[in-house]
Scaffold this motif. Structure first.
Motif, PDB file in Angstrom:
ATOM      1  N   TYR A 119       0.868  -1.174   0.000  1.00 32.09           N
ATOM      2  CA  TYR A 119       0.000   0.000   0.000  1.00 32.09           C
ATOM      3  C   TYR A 119       0.908   1.228   0.000  1.00 32.09           C
ATOM      4  N   LEU A 120       0.437   2.285  -0.505  1.00 30.95           N
ATOM      5  CA  LEU A 120       1.167   3.558  -0.594  1.00 30.95           C
ATOM      6  C   LEU A 120       2.167   3.568  -1.737  1.00 30.95           C
ATOM      7  N   TYR A 121       2.337   2.428  -2.432  1.00 33.43           N
ATOM      8  CA  TYR A 121       3.294   2.440  -3.538  1.00 33.43           C
ATOM      9  C   TYR A 121       2.771   3.290  -4.702  1.00 33.43           C
ATOM     10  N   GLY A 122       1.503   3.243  -4.948  1.00 40.69           N
ATOM     11  CA  GLY A 122       0.923   3.980  -6.071  1.00 40.69           C
ATOM     12  C   GLY A 122       0.746   5.462  -5.760  1.00 40.69           C
ATOM     13  N   ALA A 123       0.001   6.147  -6.616  1.00 41.55           N
ATOM     14  CA  ALA A 123      -0.216   7.588  -6.443  1.00 41.55           C
ATOM     15  C   ALA A 123      -0.883   7.889  -5.104  1.00 41.55           C
ATOM     16  N   SER A 124      -1.660   6.946  -4.588  1.00 42.36           N
ATOM     17  CA  SER A 124      -2.377   7.201  -3.334  1.00 42.36           C
ATOM     18  C   SER A 124      -1.431   7.407  -2.156  1.00 42.36           C
ATOM     19  N   GLY A 125      -0.201   6.922  -2.266  1.00 42.18           N
ATOM     20  CA  GLY A 125       0.767   7.146  -1.198  1.00 42.18           C
ATOM     21  C   GLY A 125       1.741   8.264  -1.506  1.00 42.18           C
ATOM     22  N   ARG A 126       1.552   8.951  -2.631  1.00 49.50           N
ATOM     23  CA  ARG A 126       2.546   9.927  -3.072  1.00 49.50           C
ATOM     24  C   ARG A 126       1.948  11.297  -3.389  1.00 49.50           C
ATOM     25  N   ASN A 127       0.668  11.473  -3.119  1.00 48.37           N
ATOM     26  CA  ASN A 127       0.019  12.700  -3.594  1.00 48.37           C
ATOM     27  C   ASN A 127       0.018  13.805  -2.553  1.00 48.37           C
ATOM     28  N   SER A 128      -0.555  14.952  -2.938  1.00 50.46           N
ATOM     29  CA  SER A 128      -0.487  16.129  -2.073  1.00 50.46           C
ATOM     30  C   SER A 128      -1.756  16.326  -1.248  1.00 50.46           C
ATOM     31  N   GLY A 129      -2.706  15.400  -1.357  1.00 52.66           N
ATOM     32  CA  GLY A 129      -3.863  15.427  -0.452  1.00 52.66           C
ATOM     33  C   GLY A 129      -4.801  16.613  -0.582  1.00 52.66           C
ATOM     34  N   GLY A 130      -4.773  17.272  -1.721  1.00 52.22           N
ATOM     35  CA  GLY A 130      -5.694  18.392  -1.921  1.00 52.22           C
ATOM     36  C   GLY A 130      -7.096  17.867  -2.190  1.00 52.22           C
ATOM     37  N   ILE A 131      -8.064  18.322  -1.377  1.00 52.34           N
ATOM     38  CA  ILE A 131      -9.440  17.827  -1.520  1.00 52.34           C
ATOM     39  C   ILE A 131     -10.339  19.028  -1.795  1.00 52.34           C
ATOM     40  N   THR A 132     -11.176  18.922  -2.807  1.00 53.10           N
ATOM     41  CA  THR A 132     -12.080  20.034  -3.110  1.00 53.10           C
ATOM     42  C   THR A 132     -13.277  19.589  -3.938  1.00 53.10           C
ATOM     43  N   THR A 133     -14.330  20.392  -3.871  1.00 56.60           N
ATOM     44  CA  THR A 133     -15.471  20.192  -4.770  1.00 56.60           C
ATOM     45  C   THR A 133     -15.404  21.207  -5.923  1.00 56.60           C
ATOM     46  N   MET A 134     -14.322  22.007  -5.968  1.00 55.28           N
ATOM     47  CA  MET A 134     -14.199  23.025  -7.024  1.00 55.28           C
ATOM     48  C   MET A 134     -13.717  22.380  -8.334  1.00 55.28           C
ATOM     49  N   MET A 135     -14.636  21.624  -8.968  1.00 50.89           N
ATOM     50  CA  MET A 135     -14.298  20.920 -10.198  1.00 50.89           C
ATOM     51  C   MET A 135     -14.987  21.603 -11.379  1.00 50.89           C
ATOM     52  N   ASP A 136     -14.594  21.177 -12.569  1.00 54.15           N
ATOM     53  CA  ASP A 136     -15.123  21.839 -13.761  1.00 54.15           C
ATOM     54  C   ASP A 136     -16.177  21.017 -14.504  1.00 54.15           C
ATOM     55  N   ARG A 137     -16.647  19.946 -13.868  1.00 49.70           N
ATOM     56  CA  ARG A 137     -17.697  19.125 -14.485  1.00 49.70           C
ATOM     57  C   ARG A 137     -18.716  18.763 -13.419  1.00 49.70           C
ATOM     58  N   LYS A 138     -19.966  18.752 -13.821  1.00 48.51           N
ATOM     59  CA  LYS A 138     -21.065  18.425 -12.911  1.00 48.51           C
ATOM     60  C   LYS A 138     -20.833  17.065 -12.233  1.00 48.51           C
ATOM     61  N   GLU A 139     -20.445  16.074 -13.050  1.00 53.30           N
ATOM     62  CA  GLU A 139     -20.273  14.720 -12.522  1.00 53.30           C
ATOM     63  C   GLU A 139     -19.190  14.674 -11.448  1.00 53.30           C
ATOM     64  N   LEU A 140     -18.113  15.454 -11.687  1.00 47.75           N
ATOM     65  CA  LEU A 140     -16.992  15.448 -10.738  1.00 47.75           C
ATOM     66  C   LEU A 140     -17.384  16.140  -9.433  1.00 47.75           C
ATOM     67  N   ILE A 141     -18.160  17.208  -9.550  1.00 51.01           N
ATOM     68  CA  ILE A 141     -18.591  17.918  -8.338  1.00 51.01           C
ATOM     69  C   ILE A 141     -19.430  16.979  -7.470  1.00 51.01           C
ATOM     70  N   GLU A 142     -20.320  16.223  -8.107  1.00 50.87           N
ATOM     71  CA  GLU A 142     -21.158  15.282  -7.346  1.00 50.87           C
ATOM     72  C   GLU A 142     -20.305  14.231  -6.642  1.00 50.87           C
ATOM     73  N   LEU A 143     -19.331  13.676  -7.369  1.00 52.11           N
ATOM     74  CA  LEU A 143     -18.463  12.656  -6.766  1.00 52.11           C
ATOM     75  C   LEU A 143     -17.659  13.236  -5.607  1.00 52.11           C
ATOM     76  N   ALA A 144     -17.174  14.468  -5.798  1.00 54.50           N
ATOM     77  CA  ALA A 144     -16.341  15.087  -4.758  1.00 54.50           C
ATOM     78  C   ALA A 144     -17.154  15.394  -3.510  1.00 54.50           C
ATOM     79  N   LYS A 145     -18.392  15.872  -3.710  1.00 50.34           N
ATOM     80  CA  LYS A 145     -19.259  16.147  -2.549  1.00 50.34           C
ATOM     81  C   LYS A 145     -19.491  14.875  -1.754  1.00 50.34           C
TER      82      LYS A 145
END
Ligand SMILES: Cc1cc2nc3c(=O)[nH]c(=O)nc-3n(C[C@H](O)[C@H](O)[C@H](O)COP(=O)(O)OP(=O)(O)OC[C@H]3O[C@@H](n4cnc5c(N)ncnc54)[C@H](O)[C@@H]3O)c2cc1C
Lengths: 91, 365
Positions: free
Chosen positions: B34-60
């Motif tokens: 675990y943590l070998y992939g991008a999930s262990g290497r990312n910057s942890g930025g979380i937001t609902t400020m997306m540019d597509r309706k579908e993405l905003i719903e998923l993020a919420k």
């Protein structure tokens, strides 16, 4: 009390007991153990403690050190100030 | 029913967790740990400020899941919701204005902020470095406890997680998937979920399925700890430079990734130079601090920017990938969707892998 505190990682102040506890909790590969406990991530970046951590992991899991491996060494070798890097030419 | 999940990143784990909750027998195969992939290497930025309706719903939905699940897992994700700040040059401000209208229409709290006001929120911010910005819902999560929490949660539900177990192929009969090949063994399963991130295209090839995701490599580094002063996650959409501060006070930042030909996680000096210039322009006081550690990660992006989730032409082979640079913000909700696809046969046209068989619909948004 104090006598039983065997410090393994001096930068982050982590004891052998804490490492063993983490291994028991399932953080039993070197990369997860490093991140869960913080060992090898301090100022020395593992130069002082990595070998001890591998020994403890080997004793606890019965795996030979070759199989446990070492943590990935990340650059830079020593900290580099941002103002120095800024002088570089960006391709 | 038995399901094999490929990859123990956030996508694979949230999928496994949702399936196991419904009583499904799940095994996760992970090539490394675990943590070998991008999930262990990312910057942890979380937001609902997306540019597509579908993405905003998923993020919420994902933020709601994070809020609820920490208690269930007894894990603190160190989710600090001090806002998400997108800044830009004049040329790119229009893009932010446009997405802001969409976000507001969906109830996302977001507002325009001028560079001098940014300096009031982030002491030391250089108002000359950008023309404007938008600040809204979100913040920073610590990716490691998120992954460990999901690992714990999965284990409690009986999910078997096999580390150092690379999937090498599949057993297929009459266009139907029958098993997974791991370590000279073939394990019989009813479904395989391809949640292998940047490796998803390679895994699809092994299954004889077409997947057109691109591989993106992104580099990132840590600057020595300072007393917390950067509250929001800051992303400059014009330069790609982003900066945030962890709960430990370390300044974490990088430059939004570029397409790569293969999953490569090597670090470069070129990145450090570019980042140093971009970061110090926005926050000049960083100049005197030192970079302690740098690394790189790889993730995958779909041709139209929406995740690829659904069963493929190969019956039993389900895609759950293409989350792009937003996987931490989207994956908890994706796991629920995959479970509905596998258990209820539900279809999500907007995410379906088959949408790319119609070329006119693949234009980038
Ligand atoms: C530097 C960087 C910064 C980022 N910043 C953000 C951010 O601020 N916010 C955000 O939301 N997202 C961010 N992301 C993106 C986010 O990290 C990804 O979208 C997300 O982690 C993808 O998760 P995943 O589970 O799909 O893939 P991964 O986490 O990559 O997991 C895939 C797993 O599959 C395994 N695997 C591969 N091949 C095989 C095989 N043959 N057999 C078995 N297992 C295999 C891999 O070892 C890996 O562990 C960032 C990414 C990077 C690299």
């Amino acid at each position: 009390m104090v006598k039983n505190r065997k410090i393994v990682c001096r930068c982050e102040d982590i004891t052998e007991e804490e490492i063993i506890h983490a291994i028991d909790e399932g953080y039993d590969d070197i990369e997860n153990l490093k991140r869960y406990t913080g060992v090898t991530t301090g100022f020395c970046q593992g130069k002082g403690c990595l070998m001890h951590v591998i020994r403890i992991l080997s004793q606890k899991t019965g795996k030979p050190p070759e199989e446990i491996g070492v943590t990935t060494q990340r650059p830079p070798v020593n900290p580099v100030p941002v103002y120095v890097l800024m002088e570089g030419e960006y391709k | 029913m038995k399901v094999a999940v490929i990859g123990s990143g956030i996508t694979g784990l949230s999928t496994a967790h949702n399936l196991a909750k419904q009583g499904v027998e799940v095994v996760i195969f992970e090539k490394k740990t675990y943590l070998y992939g991008a999930s262990g290497r990312n910057s942890g930025g979380i937001t609902t400020m997306m540019d597509r309706k579908e993405l905003i719903e998923l993020a919420k939905r994902s933020i709601k899941i994070y809020d609820d699940i920490q208690g269930e897992f007894s894990f603190n994700f160190l989710f600090r919701k001090d806002g998400y700040l997108k800044v830009a040059d004049g040329f790119d401000m229009g893009r932010l204005e446009k997405e802001c209208r969409l976000q507001r229409s969906m109830g996302v709290k977001v507002r325009e902020i001028d560079p001098f006001e940014i300096r009031e929120i982030v002491p030391g911010f250089n108002p000359e470095s950008v023309d404007g910005g938008f600040i809204g819902e979100g913040g920073v999560i610590f990716p490691w406890p998120v992954i460990w929490g999901y690992v714990e949660g999965c284990r409690k539900l009986g999910v078997e997680i096999m580390r150092n177990s690379e999937v090498k192929g599949f057993e297929v009969e009459n266009g139907e998937l029958k098993g997974v090949k791991v370590k000279d063994e073939t394990i019989k399963v009813d479904f395989v979920i391809n949640a292998s991130g940047a490796w998803s295209v390679l895994i699809s090839k092994l299954a004889g399925v077409e997947l057109r995701n691109r591989i993106i490599k992104e580099e990132i580094c840590v600057i020595e700890s300072l007393k917390p002063f950067i509250d929001p996650y800051i992303l400059n959409i014009s330069t790609g430079v982003y900066i945030s501060q962890s709960a430990r006070g370390e300044v974490v930042g990088g430059v939004v990734g570029r397409e790569a030909t293969e999953p490569d996680t090597s670090s470069t000096l070129d990145f450090l130079i570019g980042y140093a210039k971009g970061a110090a322009e926005m926050i000049p006081l960083l100049k005197g601090l030192s970079v302690l550690r740098q690394w790189a990660g790889v993730y995958d992006a779909s041709p139209d920017g929406l995740p690829v989730v659904g069963e493929t032409e190969l019956k039993g082979f389900v895609q759950a990938n293409g989350l792009g640079r937003r996987g931490m913000s989207l994956a908890p909700a994706i796991g629920e969707i995959v479970a509905k696809i596998v258990l209820k046969g539900k279809e999500y046209d907007e995410f379906s892998p088959s949408r790319f068989q119609f070329p006119e619909r693949t234009t980038e948004n």
